[in-house]
Design an enzyme around this catalytic site. Structure first.
Site, PDB file in Angstrom:
ATOM      1  N   LYS A   1      36.433  78.668  27.227  1.00  0.00           N
ATOM      2  CA  LYS A   1      35.174  78.130  27.749  1.00  0.00           C
ATOM      3  C   LYS A   1      35.318  76.724  28.322  1.00  0.00           C
ATOM      4  CE  LYS A   1      32.845  76.543  24.199  1.00  0.00           C
ATOM      5  NZ  LYS A   1      32.232  75.241  23.921  1.00  0.00           N
ATOM      6  N   ARG A  44      24.418  74.220  20.290  1.00  0.00           N
ATOM      7  CA  ARG A  44      25.050  75.087  19.290  1.00  0.00           C
ATOM      8  C   ARG A  44      24.019  75.773  18.411  1.00  0.00           C
ATOM      9  NH1 ARG A  44      30.579  73.657  18.972  1.00  0.00           N
ATOM     10  NH2 ARG A  44      30.973  71.619  19.910  1.00  0.00           N
ATOM     11  N   ARG A  84      49.612  80.358  18.094  1.00  0.00           N
ATOM     12  CA  ARG A  84      49.837  78.987  18.524  1.00  0.00           C
ATOM     13  C   ARG A  84      50.476  78.203  17.382  1.00  0.00           C
ATOM     14  NH1 ARG A  84      44.488  75.703  20.167  1.00  0.00           N
ATOM     15  NH2 ARG A  84      44.189  75.646  17.942  1.00  0.00           N
ATOM     16  N   ARG A 143      48.991  75.224  11.981  1.00  0.00           N
ATOM     17  CA  ARG A 143      47.904  74.475  11.357  1.00  0.00           C
ATOM     18  C   ARG A 143      47.078  75.433  10.500  1.00  0.00           C
ATOM     19  NH1 ARG A 143      43.874  71.611  14.698  1.00  0.00           N
ATOM     20  NH2 ARG A 143      43.504  73.713  15.343  1.00  0.00           N
ATOM     21  N   ARG A 172      35.838  80.674  11.278  1.00  0.00           N
ATOM     22  CA  ARG A 172      35.222  79.893  12.372  1.00  0.00           C
ATOM     23  C   ARG A 172      34.417  80.811  13.274  1.00  0.00           C
ATOM     24  NH1 ARG A 172      40.648  77.661  14.268  1.00  0.00           N
ATOM     25  NH2 ARG A 172      39.667  76.771  16.119  1.00  0.00           N
TER      26      ARG A 172
END
Ligand SMILES: [Zn+2]
Length: 215
Positions: free
Chosen positions: A13, A88, A127, A160, A171
């Site tokens: 996005k 949000r 990642r 991470r 999330r």
């Protein structure tokens, strides 16, 4: 033209929003950008926001909306703006609609980037992050050395905690719980919500996003 971006983490996005902003010839701004500019400029609302940020507290919606109203009234934003991460929650959507109306404008398009959860999980968990320079590195495994590391020739890639599949799923749950009511609110209030299929190549998604804003 005011464009609001909605989309889960990893949907592209932000990057696509930059392309949309460039095509429209308008700036793309986030809440963080607007707060930093206002705090630096030392406007009364900017100083109020800075006091919250200096204490490590979230800046309350009324302060953000006041600063957003000033930002939207600025000459640089006269042709419009692409807003990333500004809306949000439903109260934020309502607040933005109100301040836009107060300055004689409105949200013209809501771009909703949609992509299957499992695609995002595999994208984000693929990642790795360099432990030395903290850059994210796509398509490499934890434990490998970051060969191009500008900080240390021994920079080792780690995953991470945020990029662990379970944490990504969390999330995404938070994102959905917040965003679905926002989309429903725009649809119920005559908003022009354009769903963009965010799977596929960057160029394909870009073409869909530009079409949705008439470019
Ligand atoms: Zn590195």
């Amino acid at each position: 033209m005011i464009v609001v971006l909605l989309g889960p983490p990893g949907s592209g996005k932000g990057t696509q929003g930059e392309r949309v902003a460039a095509a429209l010839g308008v700036p793309k701004i986030s809440t963080g950008d607007v707060l930093r500019v206002a705090a630096k400029a030392g406007t009364p609302l900017g100083l109020e926001a800075k006091a919250f940020m200096d204490r490590g507290d979230l800046v309350p919606d009324p302060v953000i909306l006041g600063i957003m109203k000033e930002a939207l009234s600025a000459p640089e934003q006269a042709a419009g703006v692409v807003l990333d991460g500004v809306v949000r929650t439903v109260p934020q959507a309502e607040g933005l609609a109100r301040v836009a109306a107060e300055i004689g404008t409105q949200v013209d398009v809501v771009l909703l980037f949609e992509i299957a959860d499992e695609v995002l999980v595999s994208r984000l968990s693929a990642r790795a992050t360099c432990g030395a320079c903290h850059s994210p590195v796509a398509g490499r495994q934890p434990g490998e050395t970051h060969a191009e590391c500008p900080v240390s020739p021994k920079g080792t890639l780690v995953r991470r905690v945020d990029d662990e599949p379970e944490s990504i799923r969390n999330r995404l749950r938070v994102y959905k719980a917040q965003t679905e009511p926002v989309v429903a609110w725009y649809r119920a209030n005559g908003g022009n919500v354009q769903a963009i299929d965010a799977a596929g190549s960057f160029a394909d998604v870009e073409a869909r996003a530009l079409r949705a804003v008439g470019r």
